[in-house]
Scaffold this motif. Structure first.
Motif, PDB file in Angstrom:
ATOM      1  N   SER A 191       1.123  -1.410  -0.033  1.00 46.24           N
ATOM      2  CA  SER A 191      -0.115  -0.462  -0.066  1.00 46.24           C
ATOM      3  C   SER A 191       0.696   1.089  -0.289  1.00 46.24           C
ATOM      4  O   SER A 191       0.146   1.870  -0.516  1.00 46.24           O
ATOM      5  CB  SER A 191      -0.575   0.002   0.759  1.00 46.24           C
ATOM      6  OG  SER A 191      -0.487   0.143   2.532  1.00 46.24           O
ATOM      7  N   GLU A 207      -3.722   2.125  -8.418  1.00 44.28           N
ATOM      8  CA  GLU A 207      -4.515   0.244  -7.431  1.00 44.28           C
ATOM      9  C   GLU A 207      -4.466  -0.822  -8.512  1.00 44.28           C
ATOM     10  O   GLU A 207      -4.068  -1.696  -8.280  1.00 44.28           O
ATOM     11  CB  GLU A 207      -5.804   1.846  -7.389  1.00 44.28           C
ATOM     12  CG  GLU A 207      -6.164   2.487  -6.342  1.00 44.28           C
ATOM     13  CD  GLU A 207      -5.022   2.290  -5.233  1.00 44.28           C
ATOM     14  OE1 GLU A 207      -5.051   1.678  -4.569  1.00 44.28           O
ATOM     15  OE2 GLU A 207      -4.547   2.912  -4.648  1.00 44.28           O
ATOM     16  N   ARG A 224      -1.121  -1.977  -8.154  1.00 48.91           N
ATOM     17  CA  ARG A 224      -0.298  -2.208  -6.746  1.00 48.91           C
ATOM     18  C   ARG A 224      -1.511  -3.708  -6.333  1.00 48.91           C
ATOM     19  O   ARG A 224      -0.797  -4.787  -6.382  1.00 48.91           O
ATOM     20  CB  ARG A 224      -1.187  -1.596  -5.374  1.00 48.91           C
ATOM     21  CG  ARG A 224      -0.863  -0.273  -5.047  1.00 48.91           C
ATOM     22  CD  ARG A 224      -1.176   0.285  -3.860  1.00 48.91           C
ATOM     23  NE  ARG A 224      -1.720   1.635  -4.491  1.00 48.91           N
ATOM     24  CZ  ARG A 224      -0.086   2.112  -3.578  1.00 48.91           C
ATOM     25  NH1 ARG A 224       0.922   1.592  -3.990  1.00 48.91           N
ATOM     26  NH2 ARG A 224       0.550   4.065  -4.292  1.00 48.91           N
TER      27      ARG A 224
END
Length: 317
Positions: free
Chosen positions: A117, A145, A148
Protein backbone atom coordinates in the motif's frame (compact mmCIF):
# COMPACT_ATOMS: atom_id res chain seq x y z
CA UNK A 1 -2.51 -20.97 25.27
CA UNK A 2 0.82 -22.58 24.48
CA UNK A 3 3.84 -20.31 24.36
CA UNK A 4 5.36 -19.59 20.97
CA UNK A 5 7.84 -22.30 20.11
CA UNK A 6 6.33 -24.87 22.46
CA UNK A 7 3.11 -25.61 20.63
CA UNK A 8 0.21 -27.79 21.65
CA UNK A 9 1.50 -31.35 21.06
CA UNK A 10 -2.04 -32.74 20.84
CA UNK A 11 -2.44 -31.04 17.45
CA UNK A 12 1.03 -31.77 16.08
CA UNK A 13 2.31 -34.77 14.14
CA UNK A 14 6.02 -34.70 13.45
CA UNK A 15 7.76 -37.79 12.13
CA UNK A 16 10.12 -38.19 9.18
CA UNK A 17 11.33 -41.70 8.35
CA UNK A 18 13.93 -40.38 5.88
CA UNK A 19 15.39 -37.86 8.38
CA UNK A 20 15.77 -35.35 5.53
CA UNK A 21 16.45 -31.86 6.90
CA UNK A 22 15.31 -33.00 10.35
CA UNK A 23 13.36 -30.33 12.22
CA UNK A 24 13.88 -28.04 9.20
CA UNK A 25 17.14 -26.90 10.78
CA UNK A 26 19.15 -26.42 7.59
CA UNK A 27 18.71 -23.42 5.32
CA UNK A 28 17.09 -24.41 2.04
CA UNK A 29 16.53 -22.01 -0.84
CA UNK A 30 14.65 -21.94 -4.13
CA UNK A 31 15.38 -19.51 -6.95
CA UNK A 32 12.08 -17.73 -7.71
CA UNK A 33 13.46 -15.21 -10.22
CA UNK A 34 12.54 -16.93 -13.53
CA UNK A 35 9.02 -17.73 -12.28
CA UNK A 36 8.64 -14.15 -11.01
CA UNK A 37 9.67 -12.61 -14.31
CA UNK A 38 7.15 -14.69 -16.24
CA UNK A 39 4.38 -14.02 -13.70
CA UNK A 40 4.89 -10.25 -13.60
CA UNK A 41 4.94 -10.04 -17.41
CA UNK A 42 1.76 -12.12 -17.55
CA UNK A 43 0.01 -9.87 -15.01
CA UNK A 44 0.72 -6.69 -17.01
CA UNK A 45 0.26 -7.91 -20.57
CA UNK A 46 -2.53 -5.97 -22.34
CA UNK A 47 -4.23 -5.01 -19.06
CA UNK A 48 -7.24 -2.69 -19.31
CA UNK A 49 -7.81 0.17 -16.89
CA UNK A 50 -11.49 0.10 -16.01
CA UNK A 51 -12.93 3.60 -16.66
CA UNK A 52 -15.77 5.05 -18.73
CA UNK A 53 -13.80 8.22 -19.47
CA UNK A 54 -11.11 6.69 -21.62
CA UNK A 55 -9.76 3.60 -23.32
CA UNK A 56 -6.49 2.89 -21.49
CA UNK A 57 -4.33 -0.22 -21.32
CA UNK A 58 -1.11 -1.22 -19.67
CA UNK A 59 0.50 -2.79 -22.71
CA UNK A 60 3.70 -4.48 -21.54
CA UNK A 61 6.61 -4.69 -19.13
CA UNK A 62 9.44 -2.58 -20.59
CA UNK A 63 11.95 -3.19 -17.80
CA UNK A 64 12.15 -5.84 -15.09
CA UNK A 65 15.35 -6.06 -13.08
CA UNK A 66 15.89 -7.82 -9.77
CA UNK A 67 15.58 -11.20 -8.13
CA UNK A 68 13.38 -13.34 -5.89
CA UNK A 69 13.89 -16.42 -3.72
CA UNK A 70 12.10 -18.57 -1.16
CA UNK A 71 13.98 -19.78 1.90
CA UNK A 72 13.35 -22.14 4.78
CA UNK A 73 15.33 -21.74 8.00
CA UNK A 74 14.42 -23.67 11.14
CA UNK A 75 10.93 -24.31 9.83
CA UNK A 76 10.21 -20.68 8.95
CA UNK A 77 9.49 -19.62 5.37
CA UNK A 78 11.23 -16.40 4.33
CA UNK A 79 10.61 -14.77 0.95
CA UNK A 80 13.04 -12.29 -0.59
CA UNK A 81 12.17 -10.26 -3.66
CA UNK A 82 13.41 -6.96 -5.04
CA UNK A 83 12.31 -5.63 -8.42
CA UNK A 84 12.71 -2.44 -10.42
CA UNK A 85 9.78 -2.37 -12.85
CA UNK A 86 8.88 -0.08 -15.76
CA UNK A 87 5.56 -0.58 -17.55
CA UNK A 88 4.22 0.96 -20.76
CA UNK A 89 0.68 2.27 -21.03
CA UNK A 90 -1.35 3.88 -23.79
CA UNK A 91 -4.81 5.17 -24.54
CA UNK A 92 -7.12 7.97 -25.56
CA UNK A 93 -10.08 9.88 -24.16
CA UNK A 94 -13.52 8.72 -25.24
CA UNK A 95 -14.80 12.31 -25.43
CA UNK A 96 -11.70 13.88 -26.96
CA UNK A 97 -9.89 13.65 -30.26
CA UNK A 98 -8.63 10.42 -31.78
CA UNK A 99 -5.10 11.22 -30.60
CA UNK A 100 -3.36 8.30 -28.97
CA UNK A 101 -1.18 8.92 -25.93
CA UNK A 102 1.49 6.80 -24.32
CA UNK A 103 3.33 6.84 -21.05
CA UNK A 104 5.20 4.85 -18.46
CA UNK A 105 4.64 3.49 -14.96
CA UNK A 106 7.71 3.10 -12.77
CA UNK A 107 7.86 0.95 -9.62
CA UNK A 108 11.47 1.45 -8.46
CA UNK A 109 11.47 -0.74 -5.36
CA UNK A 110 9.06 -3.64 -5.06
CA UNK A 111 10.45 -5.64 -2.13
CA UNK A 112 9.42 -7.53 0.99
CA UNK A 113 10.57 -4.53 3.02
CA UNK A 114 7.87 -2.25 1.57
CA UNK A 115 4.17 -2.51 2.25
CA UNK A 116 2.27 -2.90 -1.02
CA UNK A 117 0.00 0.00 0.00
CA UNK A 118 3.02 2.30 0.34
CA UNK A 119 4.78 1.49 -2.93
CA UNK A 120 6.27 4.39 -4.85
CA UNK A 121 4.43 4.25 -8.19
CA UNK A 122 5.33 6.98 -10.69
CA UNK A 123 3.10 7.84 -13.67
CA UNK A 124 4.23 9.81 -16.72
CA UNK A 125 2.73 10.67 -20.12
CA UNK A 126 4.74 11.43 -23.26
CA UNK A 127 2.69 14.41 -24.54
CA UNK A 128 1.29 16.25 -21.54
CA UNK A 129 -1.18 18.56 -23.29
CA UNK A 130 -4.74 19.01 -22.00
CA UNK A 131 -5.91 15.55 -23.05
CA UNK A 132 -2.64 13.92 -22.04
CA UNK A 133 -2.85 15.52 -18.59
CA UNK A 134 -6.38 14.20 -18.13
CA UNK A 135 -5.28 10.69 -19.05
CA UNK A 136 -2.39 11.00 -16.61
CA UNK A 137 -4.80 11.99 -13.82
CA UNK A 138 -6.93 8.93 -14.56
CA UNK A 139 -3.82 6.76 -14.34
CA UNK A 140 -2.78 8.41 -11.08
CA UNK A 141 -6.18 7.61 -9.62
CA UNK A 142 -7.07 4.24 -11.14
CA UNK A 143 -3.87 2.99 -12.75
CA UNK A 144 -1.93 3.06 -9.49
CA UNK A 145 -4.54 0.96 -7.72
CA UNK A 146 -4.60 -1.53 -10.58
CA UNK A 147 -0.81 -1.86 -10.43
CA UNK A 148 -0.96 -2.43 -6.66
CA UNK A 149 -3.64 -5.10 -7.10
CA UNK A 150 -1.63 -6.95 -9.76
CA UNK A 151 1.57 -6.82 -7.71
CA UNK A 152 -0.34 -8.14 -4.69
CA UNK A 153 -1.37 -11.09 -6.89
CA UNK A 154 2.27 -11.65 -7.77
CA UNK A 155 3.34 -11.66 -4.10
CA UNK A 156 0.60 -14.02 -2.95
CA UNK A 157 1.27 -16.30 -5.93
CA UNK A 158 4.98 -16.31 -5.18
CA UNK A 159 4.36 -17.42 -1.62
CA UNK A 160 1.85 -20.06 -2.64
CA UNK A 161 3.96 -21.51 -5.44
CA UNK A 162 7.26 -21.60 -3.55
CA UNK A 163 5.90 -22.79 -0.21
CA UNK A 164 5.33 -26.23 -1.77
CA UNK A 165 7.80 -28.72 -0.36
CA UNK A 166 9.73 -26.10 1.60
CA UNK A 167 8.45 -27.07 5.05
CA UNK A 168 9.05 -30.70 5.98
CA UNK A 169 7.36 -32.47 8.90
CA UNK A 170 9.48 -32.52 12.03
CA UNK A 171 10.26 -35.38 14.35
CA UNK A 172 8.73 -35.13 17.80
CA UNK A 173 6.82 -37.31 20.20
CA UNK A 174 3.11 -36.64 20.57
CA UNK A 175 1.51 -36.25 23.96
CA UNK A 176 -1.96 -37.74 23.65
CA UNK A 177 -3.08 -36.85 27.19
CA UNK A 178 -6.30 -34.81 27.38
CA UNK A 179 -6.22 -31.27 28.73
CA UNK A 180 -7.24 -30.47 32.29
CA UNK A 181 -10.98 -30.29 32.89
CA UNK A 182 -11.66 -32.50 29.85
CA UNK A 183 -14.02 -35.39 30.59
CA UNK A 184 -14.32 -38.59 28.56
CA UNK A 185 -17.90 -39.63 27.99
CA UNK A 186 -19.63 -42.44 26.17
CA UNK A 187 -21.09 -41.96 22.71
CA UNK A 188 -24.72 -40.94 22.86
CA UNK A 189 -24.54 -39.19 26.22
CA UNK A 190 -25.48 -35.54 26.26
CA UNK A 191 -22.47 -33.29 26.89
CA UNK A 192 -22.16 -29.61 27.76
CA UNK A 193 -21.12 -27.69 24.61
CA UNK A 194 -20.58 -24.12 23.51
CA UNK A 195 -20.01 -22.27 20.22
CA UNK A 196 -16.95 -20.48 18.86
CA UNK A 197 -17.13 -17.55 16.45
CA UNK A 198 -14.11 -15.78 14.97
CA UNK A 199 -13.88 -13.13 12.25
CA UNK A 200 -10.49 -12.64 10.59
CA UNK A 201 -8.98 -10.67 7.74
CA UNK A 202 -6.25 -11.87 5.38
CA UNK A 203 -4.30 -10.28 2.55
CA UNK A 204 -5.54 -12.61 -0.17
CA UNK A 205 -8.50 -13.27 -2.40
CA UNK A 206 -11.40 -15.46 -1.30
CA UNK A 207 -10.23 -18.14 -3.76
CA UNK A 208 -6.70 -18.11 -2.35
CA UNK A 209 -8.01 -18.56 1.19
CA UNK A 210 -10.36 -21.33 0.02
CA UNK A 211 -7.39 -23.07 -1.64
CA UNK A 212 -5.38 -22.81 1.58
CA UNK A 213 -7.97 -25.02 3.30
CA UNK A 214 -8.78 -27.43 0.45
CA UNK A 215 -5.58 -28.00 -1.57
CA UNK A 216 -3.51 -30.76 0.01
CA UNK A 217 -0.14 -29.15 -0.76
CA UNK A 218 -1.20 -25.89 0.89
CA UNK A 219 -2.74 -27.61 3.92
CA UNK A 220 0.47 -29.63 4.26
CA UNK A 221 2.51 -26.40 4.14
CA UNK A 222 0.77 -24.72 7.06
CA UNK A 223 0.10 -27.84 9.20
CA UNK A 224 3.67 -29.04 8.62
CA UNK A 225 2.71 -32.69 8.72
CA UNK A 226 1.12 -35.55 6.82
CA UNK A 227 -2.38 -34.69 5.55
CA UNK A 228 -5.27 -36.79 4.27
CA UNK A 229 -7.73 -34.64 2.36
CA UNK A 230 -10.58 -35.33 -0.07
CA UNK A 231 -12.10 -31.89 -0.80
CA UNK A 232 -15.50 -32.99 -2.14
CA UNK A 233 -18.90 -33.12 -0.50
CA UNK A 234 -18.79 -36.05 1.90
CA UNK A 235 -15.00 -36.28 1.58
CA UNK A 236 -12.97 -36.89 4.72
CA UNK A 237 -9.92 -35.13 6.09
CA UNK A 238 -7.31 -35.99 8.70
CA UNK A 239 -4.75 -33.50 10.06
CA UNK A 240 -2.04 -33.39 12.72
CA UNK A 241 -1.54 -37.16 12.82
CA UNK A 242 -5.22 -37.96 13.22
CA UNK A 243 -5.69 -35.56 16.11
CA UNK A 244 -8.10 -33.55 13.92
CA UNK A 245 -10.52 -35.49 11.69
CA UNK A 246 -13.81 -34.84 9.95
CA UNK A 247 -15.62 -34.59 6.64
CA UNK A 248 -16.85 -31.88 4.27
CA UNK A 249 -20.59 -31.20 4.25
CA UNK A 250 -20.58 -28.29 1.80
CA UNK A 251 -17.97 -26.74 -0.50
CA UNK A 252 -18.60 -23.57 -2.50
CA UNK A 253 -15.32 -22.42 -4.11
CA UNK A 254 -14.20 -18.97 -2.93
CA UNK A 255 -17.38 -18.66 -0.83
CA UNK A 256 -18.00 -21.26 1.83
CA UNK A 257 -16.74 -24.40 3.56
CA UNK A 258 -18.93 -26.35 5.99
CA UNK A 259 -17.41 -29.39 7.66
CA UNK A 260 -17.84 -31.74 10.56
CA UNK A 261 -14.76 -31.28 12.74
CA UNK A 262 -13.54 -33.38 15.62
CA UNK A 263 -10.57 -33.26 18.00
CA UNK A 264 -9.45 -36.74 19.06
CA UNK A 265 -9.73 -36.04 22.80
CA UNK A 266 -13.42 -35.13 22.53
CA UNK A 267 -16.03 -37.73 23.62
CA UNK A 268 -16.16 -40.53 21.06
CA UNK A 269 -18.48 -39.88 18.13
CA UNK A 270 -18.94 -36.17 18.92
CA UNK A 271 -18.31 -33.69 16.09
CA UNK A 272 -18.71 -29.93 15.91
CA UNK A 273 -19.59 -28.07 12.73
CA UNK A 274 -17.34 -25.32 11.44
CA UNK A 275 -18.60 -22.91 8.81
CA UNK A 276 -16.17 -20.63 6.96
CA UNK A 277 -17.97 -17.83 5.13
CA UNK A 278 -15.82 -14.99 3.85
CA UNK A 279 -13.19 -15.94 6.43
CA UNK A 280 -15.68 -16.16 9.26
CA UNK A 281 -15.44 -19.24 11.45
CA UNK A 282 -18.52 -20.48 13.26
CA UNK A 283 -17.98 -23.70 15.20
CA UNK A 284 -20.99 -25.21 16.92
CA UNK A 285 -21.01 -27.91 19.55
CA UNK A 286 -17.56 -27.56 21.09
CA UNK A 287 -17.26 -29.30 24.50
CA UNK A 288 -17.30 -26.43 26.99
CA UNK A 289 -14.18 -27.60 28.80
CA UNK A 290 -12.29 -27.52 25.49
CA UNK A 291 -13.53 -24.12 24.24
CA UNK A 292 -10.58 -21.93 25.27
CA UNK A 293 -7.88 -24.30 24.07
CA UNK A 294 -9.79 -24.90 20.81
CA UNK A 295 -9.99 -21.16 20.13
CA UNK A 296 -6.29 -20.76 20.87
CA UNK A 297 -5.40 -23.67 18.62
CA UNK A 298 -7.50 -22.36 15.72
CA UNK A 299 -5.51 -19.14 16.00
CA UNK A 300 -2.11 -20.80 16.31
CA UNK A 301 -2.31 -23.85 14.09
CA UNK A 302 -4.63 -22.48 11.39
CA UNK A 303 -4.71 -18.67 11.16
CA UNK A 304 -1.18 -17.81 12.30
CA UNK A 305 0.25 -20.78 10.38
CA UNK A 306 -1.61 -19.81 7.18
CA UNK A 307 -0.38 -16.22 7.46
CA UNK A 308 3.19 -17.37 8.02
CA UNK A 309 3.20 -19.99 5.26
CA UNK A 310 1.54 -17.95 2.52
CA UNK A 311 2.07 -14.31 3.52
CA UNK A 312 -1.63 -13.58 4.05
CA UNK A 313 -0.87 -11.62 7.23
CA UNK A 314 -1.69 -8.01 6.42
CA UNK A 315 -5.08 -6.79 5.25
CA UNK A 316 -5.54 -3.86 2.90
CA UNK A 317 -8.83 -2.03 2.50
Amino acid sequence: MAKWGEGDPRWIVEERPDATNVNNWHWTEKNASPWSQERIKELFNDLSVNTAEANIKITEVEKLEGEASANNRKGKLIFFYEWDIVLKWGGKLNSGSDKEFSGKIKVPNLSEENDISELDIQISVKDEDQEGSKLKQIMLKLGKELVRAQLAKYISGLKEEFSKGMILPKKRKINMEPVANSEKKQTGLKIDTTNIKQTLKFQCTAQEFYDALTRIEMVTAFTRGHVKLDPVKGGKFELFGGNIVGKFDELVPAKKIVKQWRYKQWPEGHYSTSDHTEVTLEQIGVPRGEADVTKDNWQRYYWDAIKQAFGFGAFFT
